[in-house]
Design an enzyme around this catalytic site. Structure first.
Site, PDB file in Angstrom:
ATOM      1  N   LYS A  54      -5.728  40.073  53.785  1.00 24.49           N
ATOM      2  CA  LYS A  54      -4.514  39.535  54.394  1.00 24.49           C
ATOM      3  C   LYS A  54      -4.716  39.340  55.901  1.00 24.49           C
ATOM      4  O   LYS A  54      -4.376  38.296  56.460  1.00 24.49           O
ATOM      5  CB  LYS A  54      -3.356  40.507  54.135  1.00 24.49           C
ATOM      6  CG  LYS A  54      -1.984  39.947  54.460  1.00 24.49           C
ATOM      7  CD  LYS A  54      -0.883  40.977  54.235  1.00 24.49           C
ATOM      8  CE  LYS A  54      -0.251  40.871  52.872  1.00 24.49           C
ATOM      9  NZ  LYS A  54       0.963  41.700  52.740  1.00 24.49           N
ATOM     10  N   CYS A  82      14.909  44.691  47.727  1.00 18.63           N
ATOM     11  CA  CYS A  82      15.828  45.572  48.461  1.00 18.63           C
ATOM     12  C   CYS A  82      17.004  46.090  47.646  1.00 18.63           C
ATOM     13  O   CYS A  82      17.209  47.305  47.579  1.00 18.63           O
ATOM     14  CB  CYS A  82      16.345  44.849  49.700  1.00 18.63           C
ATOM     15  SG  CYS A  82      15.071  44.689  50.954  1.00 18.63           S
TER      16      CYS A  82
END
Ligand code: UDX
Ligand code: UDX
Length: 428
Positions: A41, A261
């Site tokens: 990444k 979330c």
């Protein structure tokens, strides 16, 4: 930019929240070093390759790199030297007991503690149990370094705009001078600022997400009532939303809420309340309605297939937990697909952001191809393009003309004209 000019900032974690934070702070003129433990990444980001689908983010990352205001490094310890603010944006996944798992946050705090400048402020953006700001303080093991809670309210898909044009900024700090310095760091952002103590800031985050989840579960429950009494949820929410006390946002019925979330934060708040001696029955009900909603959608698909799904093909439009993101975490679409697969259905899916196969689902690159020989088409994510596809062409590919539209994207009259039997959520 802050009133005193560019500030050196470190961001730990280059995920949805960290990368957005890093790119936006650099856009505001600050000098940002963003760290992650994922080597591939970091290497990609250094070349301007953005690993996620997030509107406007790629442009800001490339802008920051080109201006030499944004760089990416492997490991938190390489980012923090000289930084005046260190943002913690590492995951806090749901632990075995429903509570948030603090181990990444604590490990990072332990790693960076000895390396921090004496006047650094550690800013916690990860969603953490109430009281964790103080846990981070002790994990840092540094007297004099202030830890501040600054919860994120970034919706995936509009995270950049939510960062630069927020409804509010919440800062929880015991050290008022640190809070004022953080307000100053955000000087380029016009927004109301709520400065409070750390436990209150942490509670604001959980309460906000739990309230929004409650709104969606409420509207899904009303949709179920609509189905039973012959009312139309679309017009019910239109009529409700004009009341400014209610507001028209977050009243879209669907297959239930998901994402990285709402599920973990609502479970964590139930656990936080329980640990404090309060049985949060309302929120437990909100979660239960959400689980039932996924089951109701599965039942609608089975019913559309005339009561048996085993061995039948189902086309699924949408895999992500909502439109505008490539994120599959806790996606209701996947939950529905998994249950259909378990009941013996053969599911072929299309999603504009996904091409790789997933366990138990064939993923194709074209929405019409997904419908080949299908007995039912299930619309599971609210991608706008699903509104505009040619229903005649869809019809000609399917084995039977049945659509279950959980997001209310397909016009009932257009579906009827194309010869479909359409069912949805909360419509007669
Ligand atoms: C964030 C928050 O951290 C979470 O608490 C909040 O509730 C939701 O948003 P998010 O940005 O969505 O999480 O997570 P993710 O996209 O998984 O990114 C986390 C990044 O941190 C990953 O790139 C991961 O490699 C990195 N990481 C993880 C570290 O750099 N160090 C670690 O120790 C662990
Ligand atoms: C959420 C918070 O909104 C954001 O402030 C931050 O705290 C991170 O978590 P996000 O997870 O990106 O953002 O998704 P959000 O847009 O809030 O949607 C959550 C879920 O609710 C999705 O599954 C969505 O499809 C569903 N939803 C939302 C509905 O079903 N109906 C609605 O009207 C709104």
């Amino acid at each position: 930019m802050s009133v005193d000019g560019p500030v050196r900032v470190a961001v730990v974690g280059a995920g949805y929240v960290g990368l957005t934070t890093a790119a936006c702070l650099s856009h505001l003129g600050h000098d940002v070093t963003c760290a992650d433990v994922d080597e591939a990444k970091v290497a990609g980001l250094a070349d301007g390759v953005i690993p996620i689908h997030e509107d406007g983010l790629a442009d800001l990352v490339r802008e920051g790199i080109a201006a030499d205001r944004l760089r990416f490094v492997l490991g938190a310890s390489k980012a923090v030297a000289g930084a005046k603010f260190v943002f913690l944006c590492v995951p806090t996944p749901q632990g075995a007991d429903g509570g948030a798992d603090m181990s990444y946050v604590q490990a990072v705090a332990g790693e960076i503690g000895p390396l921090l400048d004496h006047d650094a402020v550690v800013v916690n953006k990860s969603t953490v149990p109430v009281g964790s700001t103080r846990v981070v303080e002790s994990a840092l093991g540094r007297r004099g370094v202030s830890v501040v809670s600054n919860p994120e309210f970034l919706r995936e898909g509009s995270a950049v705009s939510d960062f630069l044009h927020p409804d509010r900024i919440v800062i929880g700090a015991d050290d008022q001078a640190a809070a004022i310095r953080l307000v100053d760091l955000f000087a380029g952002v016009r927004s109301p600022v709520v400065v409070t103590d750390p436990p209150t800031a942490e509670t604001i985050k959980y309460a906000s997400n739990a309230f929004l989840a409650t709104k969606v579960s409420f509207v899904n429950a009303i949709a179920n009532v609509c189905e039973a009494v012959g009312a139309n949820i679309r017009e019910v929410v239109l009529g409700m939303g004009y009341d400014r006390r209610i507001g028209s946002e977050f009243l879209r019925p669907g297959p239930g809420w998901g994402g990285s979330c709402f599920p973990k934060d609502s479970a964590a708040l139930v656990r936080i309340a329980e640990n404090a001696g309060y049985d949060f029955q309302l929120l437990k009900g909100v979660i239960e309605v959400n689980t039932q909603q996924q089951e109701r959608v599965v039942a609608k698909v089975v019913e559309a297939a005339d009561g048996t799904i085993a061995g039948k093909r189902v086309a699924a439009w949408g895999l992500t937990f909502k439109a505008g993101t490539d994120d599959l975490r806790d996606s209701p679409a996947l939950a529905v697909i998994d249950r259909l697969g378990a009941a013996g259905a053969v599911v072929r899916a299309y999603d504009p952001t996904r091409r790789d196969p997933l366990p138990g689902v064939e993923v194709v690159a074209d929405p019409y191809e997904a419908c080949e020989d299908a007995s039912v088409l299930a619309v599971l994510t609210e991608w706008d393009q699903f509104r505009w596809l040619d229903l005649g062409s869809v019809r000609s590919r399917m084995a039977r003309p049945r659509i279950v539209d959980t997001r209310g994207l397909i016009e009932p009259a257009a579906a009827r004209r194309a010869g479909f039997v359409l069912s949805g959520v909360g419509i007669p």
